[in-house]
Design a protein around this motif. Structure first.
Motif, PDB file in Angstrom:
ATOM      1  N   CYS A   6       3.078 -30.975 -22.824  1.00 43.03           N
ATOM      2  CA  CYS A   6       4.271 -31.604 -22.271  1.00 43.03           C
ATOM      3  C   CYS A   6       3.888 -32.926 -21.601  1.00 43.03           C
ATOM      4  N   PRO A   7       4.530 -34.041 -21.980  1.00 47.17           N
ATOM      5  CA  PRO A   7       4.202 -35.321 -21.363  1.00 47.17           C
ATOM      6  C   PRO A   7       4.692 -35.440 -19.917  1.00 47.17           C
ATOM      7  N   CYS A   9       4.796 -32.603 -17.477  1.00 44.18           N
ATOM      8  CA  CYS A   9       4.015 -31.784 -16.541  1.00 44.18           C
ATOM      9  C   CYS A   9       2.563 -31.592 -16.983  1.00 44.18           C
ATOM     10  N   GLY A  10       2.270 -31.900 -18.243  1.00 47.63           N
ATOM     11  CA  GLY A  10       0.915 -31.736 -18.756  1.00 47.63           C
ATOM     12  C   GLY A  10       0.603 -30.328 -19.230  1.00 47.63           C
ATOM     13  N   GLY A  11       1.559 -29.423 -19.104  1.00 47.50           N
ATOM     14  CA  GLY A  11       1.353 -28.041 -19.522  1.00 47.50           C
ATOM     15  C   GLY A  11       1.402 -27.886 -21.031  1.00 47.50           C
ATOM     16  N   GLY A  12       0.695 -26.886 -21.527  1.00 43.03           N
ATOM     17  CA  GLY A  12       0.705 -26.602 -22.951  1.00 43.03           C
ATOM     18  C   GLY A  12       1.862 -25.691 -23.325  1.00 43.03           C
ATOM     19  N   PHE A  13       2.340 -25.834 -24.541  1.00 42.70           N
ATOM     20  CA  PHE A  13       3.401 -24.967 -25.056  1.00 42.70           C
ATOM     21  C   PHE A  13       3.372 -25.001 -26.574  1.00 42.70           C
ATOM     22  N   GLU A  14       4.068 -24.085 -27.202  1.00 37.89           N
ATOM     23  CA  GLU A  14       4.167 -24.060 -28.655  1.00 37.89           C
ATOM     24  C   GLU A  14       5.479 -24.699 -29.067  1.00 37.89           C
ATOM     25  N   CYS A  15       5.390 -25.751 -29.854  1.00 36.24           N
ATOM     26  CA  CYS A  15       6.576 -26.450 -30.341  1.00 36.24           C
ATOM     27  C   CYS A  15       6.852 -26.007 -31.776  1.00 36.24           C
ATOM     28  N   GLY A  16       8.046 -25.554 -32.026  1.00 34.35           N
ATOM     29  CA  GLY A  16       8.421 -25.098 -33.357  1.00 34.35           C
ATOM     30  C   GLY A  16       9.274 -26.093 -34.125  1.00 34.35           C
ATOM     31  N   MET A  17       9.344 -27.317 -33.651  1.00 31.72           N
ATOM     32  CA  MET A  17      10.188 -28.323 -34.295  1.00 31.72           C
ATOM     33  C   MET A  17       9.848 -28.473 -35.783  1.00 31.72           C
ATOM     34  N   GLN A  18       8.579 -28.623 -36.100  1.00 32.22           N
ATOM     35  CA  GLN A  18       8.169 -28.792 -37.502  1.00 32.22           C
ATOM     36  C   GLN A  18       8.488 -27.558 -38.341  1.00 32.22           C
ATOM     37  N   ALA A  35      19.231 -39.874 -23.797  1.00 32.40           N
ATOM     38  CA  ALA A  35      18.778 -41.265 -23.861  1.00 32.40           C
ATOM     39  C   ALA A  35      17.676 -41.526 -22.834  1.00 32.40           C
ATOM     40  N   GLU A  36      17.847 -40.991 -21.642  1.00 35.88           N
ATOM     41  CA  GLU A  36      16.844 -41.172 -20.588  1.00 35.88           C
ATOM     42  C   GLU A  36      15.505 -40.546 -20.984  1.00 35.88           C
ATOM     43  N   LEU A  37      15.551 -39.341 -21.543  1.00 41.22           N
ATOM     44  CA  LEU A  37      14.324 -38.660 -21.952  1.00 41.22           C
ATOM     45  C   LEU A  37      13.643 -39.392 -23.098  1.00 41.22           C
ATOM     46  N   ALA A  38      14.427 -39.885 -24.049  1.00 44.64           N
ATOM     47  CA  ALA A  38      13.859 -40.623 -25.184  1.00 44.64           C
ATOM     48  C   ALA A  38      13.181 -41.907 -24.714  1.00 44.64           C
ATOM     49  N   GLU A  39      13.743 -42.538 -23.697  1.00 42.54           N
ATOM     50  CA  GLU A  39      13.156 -43.771 -23.168  1.00 42.54           C
ATOM     51  C   GLU A  39      11.890 -43.494 -22.371  1.00 42.54           C
ATOM     52  N   ARG A  40      11.877 -42.395 -21.647  1.00 41.13           N
ATOM     53  CA  ARG A  40      10.780 -42.099 -20.732  1.00 41.13           C
ATOM     54  C   ARG A  40       9.597 -41.388 -21.396  1.00 41.13           C
ATOM     55  N   TYR A  41       9.858 -40.493 -22.362  1.00 39.07           N
ATOM     56  CA  TYR A  41       8.801 -39.667 -22.947  1.00 39.07           C
ATOM     57  C   TYR A  41       8.727 -39.866 -24.455  1.00 39.07           C
ATOM     58  N   SER A  42       7.506 -39.798 -24.995  1.00 40.57           N
ATOM     59  CA  SER A  42       7.340 -40.011 -26.431  1.00 40.57           C
ATOM     60  C   SER A  42       7.265 -38.715 -27.225  1.00 40.57           C
ATOM     61  N   GLY A  43       7.169 -37.580 -26.562  1.00 40.72           N
ATOM     62  CA  GLY A  43       7.059 -36.313 -27.283  1.00 40.72           C
ATOM     63  C   GLY A  43       7.986 -35.254 -26.721  1.00 40.72           C
ATOM     64  N   CYS A  44       7.848 -34.060 -27.237  1.00 40.20           N
ATOM     65  CA  CYS A  44       8.658 -32.932 -26.798  1.00 40.20           C
ATOM     66  C   CYS A  44       8.246 -32.485 -25.395  1.00 40.20           C
ATOM     67  N   LEU A  45       9.214 -32.031 -24.635  1.00 44.07           N
ATOM     68  CA  LEU A  45       8.959 -31.473 -23.310  1.00 44.07           C
ATOM     69  C   LEU A  45       8.999 -29.952 -23.406  1.00 44.07           C
ATOM     70  N   MET A  47       9.971 -26.099 -22.211  1.00 47.25           N
ATOM     71  CA  MET A  47      11.254 -25.539 -21.788  1.00 47.25           C
ATOM     72  C   MET A  47      11.438 -25.542 -20.268  1.00 47.25           C
ATOM     73  N   PRO A  48      10.426 -25.194 -19.464  1.00 49.52           N
ATOM     74  CA  PRO A  48      10.637 -25.263 -18.011  1.00 49.52           C
ATOM     75  C   PRO A  48      11.015 -26.672 -17.548  1.00 49.52           C
ATOM     76  N   CYS A  49      10.384 -27.695 -18.087  1.00 52.26           N
ATOM     77  CA  CYS A  49      10.739 -29.064 -17.711  1.00 52.26           C
ATOM     78  C   CYS A  49      12.145 -29.415 -18.181  1.00 52.26           C
ATOM     79  N   LEU A  50      12.489 -29.040 -19.411  1.00 53.78           N
ATOM     80  CA  LEU A  50      13.838 -29.318 -19.908  1.00 53.78           C
ATOM     81  C   LEU A  50      14.896 -28.644 -19.042  1.00 53.78           C
ATOM     82  N   ARG A  51      14.671 -27.385 -18.686  1.00 55.48           N
ATOM     83  CA  ARG A  51      15.646 -26.680 -17.840  1.00 55.48           C
ATOM     84  C   ARG A  51      15.785 -27.352 -16.473  1.00 55.48           C
ATOM     85  N   GLU A  52      14.655 -27.762 -15.896  1.00 53.63           N
ATOM     86  CA  GLU A  52      14.679 -28.426 -14.592  1.00 53.63           C
ATOM     87  C   GLU A  52      15.458 -29.746 -14.667  1.00 53.63           C
TER      88      GLU A  52
END
Length: 70
Positions: A6-7, A9-18, A35-45, A47-52
């Motif tokens: 996660c860009p 929090c730095g935590g690891g997670f499994e991304c199933g997008m692909q 839009a804010e997330l796309a501007e600020r981060y280049s990758g997937c976040l 779930m805990p960060c997304l919920r927060e």
């Protein structure tokens, strides 16, 4: 599943997008937050960060709403 970091929090997670079945597919983001997330981060976040961020966004008043007289 792809091991990701996660860009925010730095935590690891499994991304199933692909693979076409990621946990984030079940969440809804406002256009403003998306839009804010796309501007600020280049990758997937994670779930805990997304919920927060979704919770924090829901508590924020819209910036273009004029204040009410009281």
């Amino acid at each position: 599943m792809l091991d990701a970091r996660c860009p925010r929090c730095g935590g690891g997670f499994e991304c199933g997008m692909q693979a076409g079945h990621c946990a984030c597919f079940g969440i809804r983001l406002s256009e403003r937050l998306r839009a804010e997330l796309a501007e600020r981060y280049s990758g997937c976040l994670c779930m805990p960060c997304l919920r927060e961020l979704i919770d924090a966004n829901a508590r924020q008043p819209l910036t273009d709403t004029p204040p009410t007289a009281g």
